[in-house]
Design a protein around this motif. Sequence first.
Motif, PDB file in Angstrom:
ATOM      1  N   HIS A 117       0.850  -1.188   0.000  1.00  0.00           N
ATOM      2  CA  HIS A 117       0.000   0.000   0.000  1.00  0.00           C
ATOM      3  C   HIS A 117       0.883   1.235   0.000  1.00  0.00           C
ATOM      4  CE1 HIS A 117      -2.387   3.143   2.069  1.00  0.00           C
ATOM      5  NE2 HIS A 117      -3.367   2.632   1.363  1.00  0.00           N
ATOM      6  N   ARG A 118       0.740   2.056  -1.026  1.00  0.00           N
ATOM      7  CA  ARG A 118       1.506   3.301  -1.090  1.00  0.00           C
ATOM      8  C   ARG A 118       0.587   4.433  -0.669  1.00  0.00           C
ATOM      9  NH1 ARG A 118       6.237   4.394  -4.246  1.00  0.00           N
ATOM     10  NH2 ARG A 118       5.842   2.279  -4.890  1.00  0.00           N
TER      11      ARG A 118
ATOM     12  N   GLY B 275       3.837   9.141  -0.180  1.00  0.00           N
ATOM     13  CA  GLY B 275       4.891   8.453  -0.907  1.00  0.00           C
ATOM     14  C   GLY B 275       5.476   7.261  -0.185  1.00  0.00           C
ATOM     15  N   ARG B 276       5.178   7.108   1.108  1.00  0.00           N
ATOM     16  CA  ARG B 276       5.711   5.960   1.848  1.00  0.00           C
ATOM     17  C   ARG B 276       4.950   4.698   1.456  1.00  0.00           C
ATOM     18  NH1 ARG B 276       5.874   7.470   7.998  1.00  0.00           N
ATOM     19  NH2 ARG B 276       3.703   7.828   7.507  1.00  0.00           N
ATOM     20  N   CYS B 277       5.675   3.597   1.465  1.00  0.00           N
ATOM     21  CA  CYS B 277       5.091   2.326   1.050  1.00  0.00           C
ATOM     22  C   CYS B 277       5.077   1.364   2.232  1.00  0.00           C
ATOM     23  CB  CYS B 277       5.914   1.737  -0.096  1.00  0.00           C
ATOM     24  SG  CYS B 277       5.186   0.283  -0.802  1.00  0.00           S
ATOM     25  N   ARG B 278       3.946   0.732   2.453  1.00  0.00           N
ATOM     26  CA  ARG B 278       3.818  -0.288   3.493  1.00  0.00           C
ATOM     27  C   ARG B 278       3.592  -1.628   2.851  1.00  0.00           C
ATOM     28  NH1 ARG B 278       0.787   1.800   8.685  1.00  0.00           N
ATOM     29  NH2 ARG B 278       2.754   2.169   9.698  1.00  0.00           N
ATOM     30  N   ARG B 279       4.295  -2.631   3.313  1.00  0.00           N
ATOM     31  CA  ARG B 279       4.176  -3.964   2.746  1.00  0.00           C
ATOM     32  C   ARG B 279       3.810  -4.940   3.857  1.00  0.00           C
ATOM     33  NH1 ARG B 279       8.912  -5.949  -0.984  1.00  0.00           N
ATOM     34  NH2 ARG B 279       8.299  -3.988  -1.903  1.00  0.00           N
ATOM     35  N   ARG B 280       2.831  -5.789   3.573  1.00  0.00           N
ATOM     36  CA  ARG B 280       2.395  -6.804   4.526  1.00  0.00           C
ATOM     37  C   ARG B 280       2.479  -8.172   3.842  1.00  0.00           C
ATOM     38  NH1 ARG B 280       1.560  -3.490   8.416  1.00  0.00           N
ATOM     39  NH2 ARG B 280      -0.167  -2.056   8.461  1.00  0.00           N
ATOM     40  N   PHE B 281       2.978  -9.146   4.572  1.00  0.00           N
ATOM     41  CA  PHE B 281       3.050 -10.512   4.084  1.00  0.00           C
ATOM     42  C   PHE B 281       2.074 -11.349   4.910  1.00  0.00           C
ATOM     43  CE2 PHE B 281       7.231  -8.662   3.359  1.00  0.00           C
ATOM     44  CZ  PHE B 281       7.355  -8.883   2.001  1.00  0.00           C
TER      45      PHE B 281
ATOM     46  N   LYS C  94      -2.658   7.276  -4.488  1.00  0.00           N
ATOM     47  CA  LYS C  94      -2.670   6.070  -3.664  1.00  0.00           C
ATOM     48  C   LYS C  94      -2.662   4.836  -4.554  1.00  0.00           C
ATOM     49  CE  LYS C  94      -5.985   8.262  -0.830  1.00  0.00           C
ATOM     50  NZ  LYS C  94      -7.297   8.122  -0.247  1.00  0.00           N
ATOM     51  N   THR C  95      -1.915   3.813  -4.154  1.00  0.00           N
ATOM     52  CA  THR C  95      -1.899   2.559  -4.910  1.00  0.00           C
ATOM     53  C   THR C  95      -1.992   1.387  -3.943  1.00  0.00           C
ATOM     54  OG1 THR C  95       0.494   2.399  -4.900  1.00  0.00           O
ATOM     55  CG2 THR C  95      -0.494   3.483  -6.795  1.00  0.00           C
ATOM     56  N   LEU C  96      -2.579   0.302  -4.430  1.00  0.00           N
ATOM     57  CA  LEU C  96      -2.672  -0.937  -3.667  1.00  0.00           C
ATOM     58  C   LEU C  96      -2.328  -2.073  -4.611  1.00  0.00           C
ATOM     59  CD1 LEU C  96      -3.623  -2.433  -1.054  1.00  0.00           C
ATOM     60  CD2 LEU C  96      -5.831  -2.634  -2.181  1.00  0.00           C
ATOM     61  N   LEU C  97      -1.397  -2.916  -4.213  1.00  0.00           N
ATOM     62  CA  LEU C  97      -0.974  -4.057  -5.000  1.00  0.00           C
ATOM     63  C   LEU C  97      -1.127  -5.305  -4.143  1.00  0.00           C
ATOM     64  CD1 LEU C  97       0.430  -5.383  -7.459  1.00  0.00           C
ATOM     65  CD2 LEU C  97       2.575  -4.966  -6.284  1.00  0.00           C
TER      66      LEU C  97
END
Length: 86
Positions: free
Chosen positions: A10-11, A15-21, A79-82
């Motif tokens: 999730h950006r 501009g900061r990006c958060r990543r969850r596994f 905003k982006t979500l991948l």
Amino acid sequence: MIPQLVTIRHRRPDGRCRRRFVPVLPVLLLISPLLLLAVPVALVACLVTRVNPVAALWGVGQVLGALPGTRIEIAQGDKTLLVSVR
């Protein structure tokens, strides 16, 4: 083969990006009591709608087997979500 890992990135607008596994197997183990309740409900729904339960189960298995390698990307403004399934 069922998916093993879901990655969610999730950006934020700054501009900061958060990543969850998210590992799939532990999540399945946590929700397995709900799955045990869902099976009889799904069986009754199949019988009411006159759908072959074995064919419905086979179709769900086919969808789960096709999930690995799926990438879903949503962008709106800054905003982006991948979501990536491995």
